[in-house]
Design a protein around this motif. Sequence first.
Motif, short mmCIF file in Angstrom:
data_model
loop_
_atom_site.label_atom_id
_atom_site.label_comp_id
_atom_site.label_asym_id
_atom_site.label_seq_id
_atom_site.Cartn_x
_atom_site.Cartn_y
_atom_site.Cartn_z
N ARG A 1 17.85 -12.18 7.03
CA ARG A 1 18.59 -11.03 7.58
C ARG A 1 20.09 -11.20 7.40
N ALA A 2 20.54 -12.44 7.37
CA ALA A 2 21.96 -12.68 7.11
C ALA A 2 22.30 -12.42 5.65
N TYR A 3 21.38 -12.74 4.76
CA TYR A 3 21.60 -12.58 3.32
C TYR A 3 21.55 -11.11 2.91
N PHE A 4 20.70 -10.35 3.59
CA PHE A 4 20.54 -8.92 3.29
C PHE A 4 20.90 -8.09 4.53
N PRO A 5 22.18 -7.88 4.79
CA PRO A 5 22.59 -7.13 5.97
C PRO A 5 21.98 -5.73 5.98
N GLY A 6 21.52 -5.32 7.16
CA GLY A 6 20.98 -3.99 7.31
C GLY A 6 19.54 -3.83 6.90
N ILE A 7 18.88 -4.94 6.54
CA ILE A 7 17.49 -4.85 6.09
C ILE A 7 16.62 -4.34 7.24
N VAL A 8 15.52 -3.67 6.90
CA VAL A 8 14.62 -3.12 7.92
C VAL A 8 14.05 -4.24 8.78
N PRO A 9 13.60 -3.93 10.03
CA PRO A 9 13.09 -4.98 10.90
C PRO A 9 11.91 -5.76 10.32
N GLY A 10 10.97 -5.07 9.71
CA GLY A 10 9.86 -5.75 9.07
C GLY A 10 8.82 -6.31 10.00
N ASP A 11 8.85 -5.90 11.28
CA ASP A 11 7.92 -6.44 12.27
C ASP A 11 6.75 -5.50 12.51
N VAL A 12 5.61 -6.09 12.90
CA VAL A 12 4.47 -5.28 13.30
C VAL A 12 4.81 -4.55 14.61
N CYS A 13 4.48 -3.28 14.64
CA CYS A 13 4.72 -2.48 15.85
C CYS A 13 3.56 -1.48 15.96
N TRP A 14 2.66 -1.71 16.88
CA TRP A 14 1.46 -0.89 17.01
C TRP A 14 1.56 0.01 18.25
N ASN A 15 2.67 0.67 18.41
CA ASN A 15 2.88 1.55 19.56
C ASN A 15 2.26 2.91 19.35
N LYS A 16 1.66 3.46 20.39
CA LYS A 16 1.10 4.81 20.31
C LYS A 16 2.17 5.83 20.67
N SER B 1 0.78 -1.23 0.00
CA SER B 1 0.00 0.00 0.00
C SER B 1 0.82 1.28 0.00
N THR B 2 2.02 1.24 0.52
CA THR B 2 2.81 2.47 0.63
C THR B 2 4.27 2.24 0.22
N LEU B 3 4.98 3.34 0.12
CA LEU B 3 6.43 3.31 -0.01
C LEU B 3 7.03 3.24 1.39
N ALA B 4 8.34 3.19 1.49
CA ALA B 4 9.01 3.10 2.79
C ALA B 4 10.11 4.15 2.85
N ALA B 5 9.83 5.25 3.54
CA ALA B 5 10.77 6.37 3.60
C ALA B 5 12.04 6.02 4.36
N ASP B 6 12.00 4.96 5.17
CA ASP B 6 13.17 4.57 5.97
C ASP B 6 14.02 3.51 5.29
N ALA B 7 13.77 3.24 4.02
CA ALA B 7 14.53 2.19 3.33
C ALA B 7 16.01 2.52 3.29
N PRO B 8 16.88 1.59 3.71
CA PRO B 8 18.32 1.81 3.58
C PRO B 8 18.72 1.96 2.12
N LYS B 9 19.81 2.63 1.88
CA LYS B 9 20.29 2.82 0.52
C LYS B 9 20.50 1.46 -0.15
N GLY B 10 19.97 1.34 -1.35
CA GLY B 10 20.12 0.09 -2.10
C GLY B 10 19.10 -0.97 -1.76
N GLN B 11 18.15 -0.66 -0.86
CA GLN B 11 17.15 -1.65 -0.45
C GLN B 11 15.73 -1.08 -0.51
N PHE B 12 15.47 -0.23 -1.49
CA PHE B 12 14.16 0.41 -1.61
C PHE B 12 13.04 -0.61 -1.69
N LEU C 1 13.25 -4.03 -1.29
CA LEU C 1 13.32 -5.00 -0.19
C LEU C 1 12.59 -4.49 1.04
N SER C 2 12.68 -3.19 1.27
CA SER C 2 12.06 -2.60 2.46
C SER C 2 10.54 -2.56 2.35
#
Length: 480
Positions: free
Chosen positions: A465-480, A135-146, A148-149
């Motif tokens: 995560r070993a294959y793509f070092p530095g990849i974003v966490p990718g986890d659900v986080c519903w913090n207020k 649904s969206t883009l990812a503004a926090d994507a590491p360089k070279g992993q647009f 993947l993020s």
Amino acid sequence: MQFAKLLTQEQVERVHSASLDILEEVGLLVHNEKAREIYEKHGCEVNKETGIVKMPAKVVEEYRKGFVPRYTFTARAPEFDRTIPDNRPLVVTGSSAPNIIDPHTGKERRATSTDIANIAYLINELPGFDVFSISTLAADAPKGQFSLSRFYPALKNCKKPVRSNTPDMKDLYQVLELGYLIAGSKEAYFERPFINHHYCPVVSPLTMDVESTEAVIYLAEMGLPIYGTIVPNAGMTSPMTMVGTLTVGNAEFLALSVLLQMVRPGNPVIYATLPTVADMRTGNYTPGAIETGMLHMAHSQMAQFYGVPSGGYIGLTNAHSNDAQSGYETGMNTTAGLLAGVDLFNMGGLLDSLTAFDFAKAVIDNEIAMMLKRIKRGMEFSEENLCLDLIKEVGPAGMYMDKEHTVKHMRNIAYLPKITSRDMRSQWEDEGKPDTHTRAMQEVEKIFSGDTSSKFSAELDAKIRAYFPGIVPGDVCWNK
């Protein structure tokens, strides 16, 4: 189910013949060199100086014989596979918005990979949605992993088919490597290619780009799932008549689909579109306008003529919030499309002309999707369902509420919505007069109060995560 029609059969055939004239006499500006070579090899006329490709009618007619009537979206889990038109209406989220309405503050901001993980989890839990188009883009994507993020958090948190695109071939190769890791091997992935690819290689009017076209050709050559969307905009990139816009869009669909058949005969296609009529008072983009639904109805007739599934971005809105405009634009256009035979609906979650995802909008659209699926079920006509014996038993001035027949059928005849209010006004007032947006957000909170753990095993996640070092966490986080 009988389909509503805007065009007569004679008019459908005239649009087809006019499209052939456009492709043969006007042609397509093709920027991708490989595409030009493919067209030329298969009988098209290529001007090497201008890049214009002209397609003889006989060539188009020959290659459209290869069109197939079904398209399957494959999921990581086979029970979530969906095929159109068999599983119509196939409901898909809107995609690639740069922004998100923060679910806790209500403020618009740039979307992140964590937002994608949250959306993926939500869509996995909403039964009205069949495919998660990221649904969206990812503004926090590491360089070279647009890309993947985007794909990693989506696949990690949603078992349904996942669909999106990549900006270039490097990103496409990365995403495919991710697929191989998840499947266990490249060979296993090719047996069930669960990443569904979508591009817009044809830029109206009558132009084919470089990168998207390269990706489409590569994926078709590999036998991986790929289809494209045609996006004419009347008054801007197509004529300011609906029939003229239909004809340009149809010619563009034929040009792309013929290319796919030249690359790999029998390659499945979807007659996918996002046709619009510009608001010439301002030049603003109007995906929520009723003309978008009408054009989809007409394109669906053309798809039926070619024997292929149809759909695309229908049920979108120009509204900035979950107000009446958002509801009637989404509801009117999708209902019109369903009744006209549209199979695929990219309709979920986006506000503000495809620029912002909203969690409440996704839940509201899920409810609309369930209503569309109820319409598709129809009235299930049978002698048993006429209920003549029951009607005779109850008789005049009788009551059906206490009958076993009513208890047996009350949960499957009517769709029972979760957020639509059917309470008396007094009860609604006692609850604080919640509007639809408020009730939708309450449902969102309820969904996220459940188990939000990753759909990947710890072992698989560690391997990725070993294959793509530095990849974003990718986890659900519903913090207020």
